[in-house]
Design an enzyme around this catalytic site. Structure first.
Site, short mmCIF file in Angstrom:
data_model
loop_
_atom_site.label_atom_id
_atom_site.label_comp_id
_atom_site.label_asym_id
_atom_site.label_seq_id
_atom_site.Cartn_x
_atom_site.Cartn_y
_atom_site.Cartn_z
N LYS A 211 -15.75 16.50 -39.85
CA LYS A 211 -16.53 17.21 -40.95
C LYS A 211 -17.97 16.17 -41.26
O LYS A 211 -17.61 15.11 -41.00
CB LYS A 211 -16.12 17.44 -42.34
CG LYS A 211 -16.92 18.51 -43.22
CD LYS A 211 -16.38 19.78 -42.79
CE LYS A 211 -16.99 20.89 -43.47
NZ LYS A 211 -16.35 22.28 -43.20
N ASP B 127 -21.96 24.65 -42.81
CA ASP B 127 -21.25 24.82 -44.27
C ASP B 127 -21.96 25.08 -45.28
O ASP B 127 -23.14 25.55 -44.91
CB ASP B 127 -20.38 23.27 -44.19
CG ASP B 127 -19.31 23.56 -45.47
OD1 ASP B 127 -18.16 24.19 -44.98
OD2 ASP B 127 -19.37 23.18 -46.51
P1 NDP Z 1 -23.52 28.96 -48.40
O1 NDP Z 1 -24.34 27.76 -48.58
O2 NDP Z 1 -23.74 29.95 -47.63
O3 NDP Z 1 -23.00 29.60 -49.77
C1 NDP Z 1 -22.67 28.77 -50.94
C2 NDP Z 1 -22.50 29.63 -52.02
O4 NDP Z 1 -21.81 29.01 -53.06
C3 NDP Z 1 -23.86 29.86 -52.55
O5 NDP Z 1 -23.95 30.94 -53.19
C4 NDP Z 1 -23.99 28.61 -53.56
O6 NDP Z 1 -24.88 28.83 -54.71
C5 NDP Z 1 -22.71 28.64 -54.20
N1 NDP Z 1 -22.23 27.42 -54.47
C6 NDP Z 1 -22.13 25.91 -53.55
N2 NDP Z 1 -21.83 25.03 -54.23
C7 NDP Z 1 -21.79 25.54 -55.75
C8 NDP Z 1 -21.34 24.99 -56.86
N3 NDP Z 1 -21.35 23.39 -56.89
N4 NDP Z 1 -21.38 25.52 -57.79
C9 NDP Z 1 -21.44 26.99 -57.90
N5 NDP Z 1 -21.79 27.59 -56.98
C10 NDP Z 1 -22.02 26.80 -55.69
O7 NDP Z 1 -22.04 28.23 -47.90
P2 NDP Z 1 -20.85 28.79 -47.32
O8 NDP Z 1 -20.67 30.28 -47.54
O9 NDP Z 1 -20.98 28.67 -45.77
O10 NDP Z 1 -19.67 28.16 -47.73
C11 NDP Z 1 -19.01 28.53 -48.80
C12 NDP Z 1 -17.81 27.95 -48.94
O11 NDP Z 1 -16.87 28.08 -47.82
C13 NDP Z 1 -17.36 26.48 -48.94
O12 NDP Z 1 -16.52 25.90 -49.42
C14 NDP Z 1 -17.24 26.13 -47.41
O13 NDP Z 1 -16.78 24.70 -47.05
C15 NDP Z 1 -16.48 27.06 -47.10
N6 NDP Z 1 -16.31 27.57 -45.58
C16 NDP Z 1 -17.25 28.00 -44.87
C17 NDP Z 1 -17.41 28.23 -43.67
C18 NDP Z 1 -18.38 28.74 -42.75
O14 NDP Z 1 -18.11 29.25 -41.58
N7 NDP Z 1 -19.62 28.78 -43.29
C19 NDP Z 1 -16.09 28.20 -42.83
C20 NDP Z 1 -14.75 27.82 -43.81
C21 NDP Z 1 -15.03 27.50 -45.07
P3 NDP Z 1 -26.12 28.12 -54.65
O15 NDP Z 1 -27.08 28.38 -53.65
O16 NDP Z 1 -26.86 28.37 -56.08
O17 NDP Z 1 -25.83 26.54 -54.54
O1 2IT Z 2 -14.84 24.70 -43.20
C1 2IT Z 2 -15.07 25.33 -41.89
O2 2IT Z 2 -13.98 25.59 -41.41
C2 2IT Z 2 -16.52 25.34 -41.38
N1 2IT Z 2 -17.49 25.05 -42.37
C3 2IT Z 2 -16.77 26.02 -40.20
C4 2IT Z 2 -16.41 24.65 -39.26
C5 2IT Z 2 -16.94 25.24 -37.79
O3 2IT Z 2 -16.75 24.31 -36.95
O4 2IT Z 2 -17.28 26.33 -37.51
#
Ligand code: NDP
Ligand code: 2IT
Length: 445
Positions: A126, A166
């Site tokens: 990561k 992420d």
């Molecule tokens: P994005 O940046 O697309 O979206 C994140 C969302 O969560 C935004 O709405 C953001 O709001 C909100 N957010 C983030 N941090 C905070 C905080 N500290 N307090 C309140 N709201 C918060 O990210 P993703 O959707 O990609 O990721 C979301 C979660 O999913 C994370 O935990 C990530 O690690 C996990 N994840 C993502 C994957 C992927 O493929 N993208 C795969 C597996 C897991 P704001 O814009 O206001 O900060």
């Molecule tokens: O938390 C996760 O699994 C991710 N942000 C996706 C990682 C990836 O390599 O697609």
């Protein structure tokens, strides 16, 4: 915790001071390993546990960049290459002001077991930076990404380490990062990053994969009780990549998502989320959740707290770590919530998980339920290596099969180790044993 794993945990705390999220993630895995080591004591031999909690390599670097007003900023960049037993390090990059070594380490550690569960031959890593993309122009984001990649490019490669997105890193950022990598290396290594645009090596379904996978996992859990998502009310947190596509798949399966959130508050839309409007506000305009409410009669914005106060049948935390605590868990349970599937990484606190498990509801840890994103990244690598492209239906069918397999491996491992229905134990035991067997085969490295 058993003595043998307790000692390893104490050493992790002593060696990684102040890294609370990393300690939390390690503790959860080690607690699950008690029954595994009880049955197979060889997993505690040859320092295997001590090795698995220590990253193979940790890279920290300066990221200087110039904003549109000519001011210089200095951010910190990270890449934690945690474990390469099963394949090249694989895991996302997070750009968020809260990023520090402990957060990237917790995410990298979780990624080892998640990636093992996918069965796709990928190790765990990561990275990220404390850079905050909010309010920055495209040109500023581009200059930041170019500076970040100037250092990162020394450490990654299609067979070495393959980053993706992420929090704060989506298609725009992956584009700028890839452009700079290609320029520095003079090499079109499509497989060096995943989450690429469809016109230059990206895979259909990667954008949707994490959210879709989380909902598919919830559906599989419900199926073990002869139930389904049809007609269920769903609370989703977050309004980013994972949340949006969790809402989309939940709607496709007949459920009714009624909340989403960002760091400015949460929205309750009892009529059911208008997904096209949400995509317009968040994906196209990069706006705030209030912009949805101003255009959607009947929806309301709550600026205090999280969506867990809203009565629902299913909760899908899809924003960030530790966003659902014991009080929220108690409220959800009191309101009759019977399914929790984590789209985010470690969104439920240990106390919240304990409450869900004590109540006997269906609870899925992120390393199982959100593995669809990284699994589809591996499918993107596969297409890049074969210089081929699958259509949407082919990629989605593969994702659906992988999520069903992950669900079944968790169920089977939970039964093997004497705790049927415990998806935490199931995910940790199934992921760990796969990595551990290969680490043993590779000798003490
Ligand atoms: P994005 O940046 O697309 O979206 C994140 C969302 O969560 C935004 O709405 C953001 O709001 C909100 N957010 C983030 N941090 C905070 C905080 N500290 N307090 C309140 N709201 C918060 O990210 P993703 O959707 O990609 O990721 C979301 C979660 O999913 C994370 O935990 C990530 O690690 C996990 N994840 C993502 C994957 C992927 O493929 N993208 C795969 C597996 C897991 P704001 O814009 O206001 O900060
Ligand atoms: O938390 C996760 O699994 C991710 N942000 C996706 C990682 C990836 O390599 O697609």
């Amino acid at each position: 915790m058993q003595d043998v794993v307790e000692k390893v945990y104490e050493q992790v705390v002593a060696r990684n001071r102040g890294e609370a999220e990393f300690h939390q993630a390690v503790r959860e895995v080690l607690e699950s390993l008690g029954p595994v080591i009880g049955k197979h004591p060889h997993y505690a031999e040859d320092g295997l546990l001590e090795r698995i909690v220590e990253p193979e390599r940790q890279i920290m670097f300066r990221v200087p960049w110039v904003d549109d007003a000519g001011q210089v900023h200095v951010n910190r960049g990270f890449r934690i290459e945690f474990n390469s037993a099963l394949g090249p390090y694989k895991g996302g990059l997070r750009f968020h002001p809260s990023v520090n070594a402990g957060i990237i380490k917790f995410l990298g550690f979780e990624q080892i077991f998640k990636n093992a569960l996918t069965g796709q031959g990928i190790g765990g890593g990561k990275g990220g930076s404390d850079f905050d993309p909010h309010g920055r122009s495209d040109a500023e984001v581009m200059r930041f990404c170019q500076s970040f990649m100037t250092e990162l490019s020394r450490h990654i490669g299609p067979s070495t380490d393959v980053p993706a997105g992420d929090i704060g890193v989506g298609g725009r950022e992956i584009g700028y990062l890839f452009g700079q990598y290609k320029r520095l290396r003079n090499s079109y290594d499509a497989g060096v990053l995943t989450g690429k645009g469809l016109a230059w090596g990206g895979s259909l379904v990667r954008t949707e994969a994490t959210g879709y996978g989380t909902v598919l996992f919830a559906q599989s859990m419900l199926a073990t009780k002869g139930d389904s998502l049809e007609g269920k009310k769903v609370a989703v947190s977050g309004a980013g990549n994972v949340a949006i596509y969790a809402i989309e798949k939940a709607q496709q399966l007949g459920a009714k998502p009624i909340t989403f959130s960002d760091s400015s508050g949460y929205v309750v839309d009892e009529a059911g989320v208008d997904l096209e409007l949400l995509k317009q506000v968040k994906e196209v305009e990069r706006g705030r959740v209030a912009d949805y409410v101003s255009r959607r009669p009947g929806a309301r914005l709550v600026t205090e707290g999280r969506p867990w106060a809203v009565p629902v049948d299913v909760a899908l935390p899809c924003a960030t770590q530790n966003e659902l605590d014991a009080d929220s868990a108690t409220t959800l349970l009191r309101n009759g919530c019977a399914v929790v599937a984590e789209g985010a990484n470690m969104p439920c606190t240990p106390e919240a998980i304990e409450a869900f498990q004590a109540a006997g509801i269906l609870y899925a840890p992120g390393k199982a339920s959100n593995a669809g994103g990284v699994a589809t990244s591996a499918l993107e690598m596969e297409q890049n290596a074969g210089r081929t492209r699958w259509d949407f239906a082919t990629a989605e069918a593969k994702l659906t099969g992988i999520m069903a397999d992950i669900h079944d491996s968790c169920v089977e491992a939970a039964e093997t180790y004497g705790r049927p229905g415990d998806y935490v134990l199931g995910a940790n035991a199934a992921g760990f044993t796969q990595v551990a067997d290969v680490m043993i085969a590779h000798g003490i490295v």
